[in-house]
Design a protein around this motif. Structure first.
Motif, mmCIF file in Angstrom:
data_model
loop_
_atom_site.group_PDB
_atom_site.id
_atom_site.type_symbol
_atom_site.label_atom_id
_atom_site.label_comp_id
_atom_site.label_asym_id
_atom_site.label_seq_id
_atom_site.Cartn_x
_atom_site.Cartn_y
_atom_site.Cartn_z
ATOM 1 N N ALA A 1 18.560 -24.439 22.045
ATOM 2 C CA ALA A 1 17.706 -24.741 23.389
ATOM 3 C C ALA A 1 16.194 -24.558 23.222
ATOM 4 C CB ALA A 1 18.121 -24.186 24.528
ATOM 5 N N THR A 2 15.624 -23.604 22.385
ATOM 6 C CA THR A 2 14.436 -23.299 22.267
ATOM 7 C C THR A 2 14.020 -23.415 20.622
ATOM 8 O OG1 THR A 2 14.908 -21.175 21.605
ATOM 9 C CG2 THR A 2 14.209 -21.478 24.153
ATOM 10 N N ARG A 3 14.760 -24.419 20.081
ATOM 11 C CA ARG A 3 14.389 -24.648 18.518
ATOM 12 C C ARG A 3 12.959 -25.455 18.675
ATOM 13 N NH1 ARG A 3 13.521 -28.329 14.575
ATOM 14 N NH2 ARG A 3 14.510 -28.084 12.748
ATOM 15 N N ASP A 4 12.804 -26.499 19.428
ATOM 16 C CA ASP A 4 11.584 -27.404 19.320
ATOM 17 C C ASP A 4 10.232 -26.481 19.580
ATOM 18 O OD1 ASP A 4 13.213 -29.453 18.581
ATOM 19 O OD2 ASP A 4 13.286 -30.479 20.447
ATOM 20 N N THR A 5 10.472 -25.578 20.595
ATOM 21 C CA THR A 5 9.323 -24.497 20.883
ATOM 22 C C THR A 5 8.887 -23.887 19.971
ATOM 23 O OG1 THR A 5 10.041 -24.739 23.333
ATOM 24 C CG2 THR A 5 8.578 -22.813 22.629
ATOM 25 N N ALA A 6 10.080 -23.222 19.272
ATOM 26 C CA ALA A 6 9.933 -22.375 17.988
ATOM 27 C C ALA A 6 9.287 -23.214 16.789
ATOM 28 C CB ALA A 6 11.146 -21.776 17.549
ATOM 29 N N TRP A 7 9.596 -24.315 16.788
ATOM 30 C CA TRP A 7 8.924 -25.128 15.547
ATOM 31 C C TRP A 7 7.355 -25.377 15.812
ATOM 32 C CZ3 TRP A 7 10.493 -25.609 10.770
ATOM 33 C CH2 TRP A 7 9.582 -26.544 9.780
ATOM 34 N N ALA A 8 7.216 -25.700 16.945
ATOM 35 C CA ALA A 8 5.704 -26.067 17.453
ATOM 36 C C ALA A 8 4.992 -24.925 17.396
ATOM 37 C CB ALA A 8 5.895 -26.742 18.927
ATOM 38 N N LEU A 9 5.425 -23.697 17.634
ATOM 39 C CA LEU A 9 4.858 -22.618 17.801
ATOM 40 C C LEU A 9 4.628 -22.008 16.227
ATOM 41 C CD1 LEU A 9 3.602 -20.110 19.188
ATOM 42 C CD2 LEU A 9 5.891 -18.926 18.685
ATOM 43 N N ARG A 10 5.413 -22.492 15.461
ATOM 44 C CA ARG A 10 5.211 -22.110 13.877
ATOM 45 C C ARG A 10 4.146 -23.052 13.154
ATOM 46 N NH1 ARG A 10 8.904 -20.720 9.373
ATOM 47 N NH2 ARG A 10 8.311 -21.888 7.422
ATOM 48 N N GLU A 11 4.143 -24.287 13.806
ATOM 49 C CA GLU A 11 3.010 -25.336 13.293
ATOM 50 C C GLU A 11 1.638 -24.612 13.896
ATOM 51 O OE1 GLU A 11 4.635 -28.916 14.884
ATOM 52 O OE2 GLU A 11 5.280 -29.394 12.737
ATOM 53 N N ARG A 12 1.730 -24.337 14.956
ATOM 54 C CA ARG A 12 0.394 -23.720 15.485
ATOM 55 C C ARG A 12 -0.270 -22.214 14.817
ATOM 56 N NH1 ARG A 12 0.569 -22.728 21.739
ATOM 57 N NH2 ARG A 12 -1.585 -22.124 21.239
ATOM 58 N N ILE A 13 1.006 -21.653 14.252
ATOM 59 C CA ILE A 13 0.785 -20.352 13.669
ATOM 60 C C ILE A 13 -0.082 -20.489 12.330
ATOM 61 C CG2 ILE A 13 1.655 -18.321 12.544
ATOM 62 C CD1 ILE A 13 3.739 -18.396 14.748
ATOM 63 N N GLU A 14 0.474 -21.662 11.664
ATOM 64 C CA GLU A 14 -0.018 -22.043 10.363
ATOM 65 C C GLU A 14 -1.185 -22.472 10.355
ATOM 66 O OE1 GLU A 14 3.692 -23.281 7.478
ATOM 67 O OE2 GLU A 14 3.884 -24.302 9.497
ATOM 68 N N LYS A 15 -1.525 -23.314 11.404
ATOM 69 C CA LYS A 15 -2.917 -23.885 11.566
ATOM 70 C C LYS A 15 -3.729 -22.867 11.989
ATOM 71 C CE LYS A 15 -1.402 -28.550 12.813
ATOM 72 N NZ LYS A 15 -1.066 -29.396 13.830
ATOM 73 N N SER A 16 -3.604 -21.898 12.839
ATOM 74 C CA SER A 16 -4.313 -20.822 13.285
ATOM 75 C C SER A 16 -4.761 -19.637 12.251
ATOM 76 C CB SER A 16 -4.057 -20.357 14.432
ATOM 77 O OG SER A 16 -3.568 -21.418 15.538
ATOM 78 N N PHE A 17 -3.766 -19.075 11.187
ATOM 79 C CA PHE A 17 -3.856 -17.933 10.634
ATOM 80 C C PHE A 17 -3.658 -18.636 8.992
ATOM 81 C CE2 PHE A 17 -2.647 -16.711 14.716
ATOM 82 C CZ PHE A 17 -3.680 -15.504 15.145
#
Length: 114
Positions: A18-34
């Motif tokens: 149920a939260t897979r897409d949220t987790a994937w979007a967060l992962r992409e934000r992490i990669e762009k931010s750090f």
């Protein structure tokens, strides 16, 4: 006994179907931010982790910025953060920090490395 040294850190972001897409979007934000190493996106329990997860591997100097960032941006996902000292059991059991609800880890898969 000598106090262990923290080499670096892991954060494990937990999710489910149920939260897979949220987790994937967060992962992409992490990669762009750090500037960090990202682990595999596991859609099943792996190692001591009881749910789907991915790992964020980061340096000691990134701990405070990442705690602050996850606190504000985790989107309701649970995040486990622990040091890497070479003592896997203690790092996951005794030295862990949780953002969100804590989970019960399968500690039987971890071994002591002194």
């Amino acid at each position: 006994m000598e106090t262990p040294q923290i080499r670096d850190w892991h954060a494990h972001v937990y999710f489910d179907a149920a939260t897979r897409d949220t987790a994937w979007a967060l992962r992409e934000r992490i990669e762009k931010s750090f500037d960090i190493k990202m682990g595999r996106f596991h859609e099943k329990p792996v190692g001591p982790h009881p749910r789907h997860s991915y790992q964020v591997h980061f340096r000691n100097d990134q701990l405070a910025p990442l705690i602050a960032w996850f606190t504000l941006n985790r989107g309701g996902l649970t995040v486990l953060m622990h040091p890497n000292t070479g003592q896997e059991l203690e790092d996951h059991r005794d030295r862990a920090m949780w953002l969100g609800a804590s989970e019960t880890l399968d500690l039987s898969v971890l071994t002591r490395k002194d």
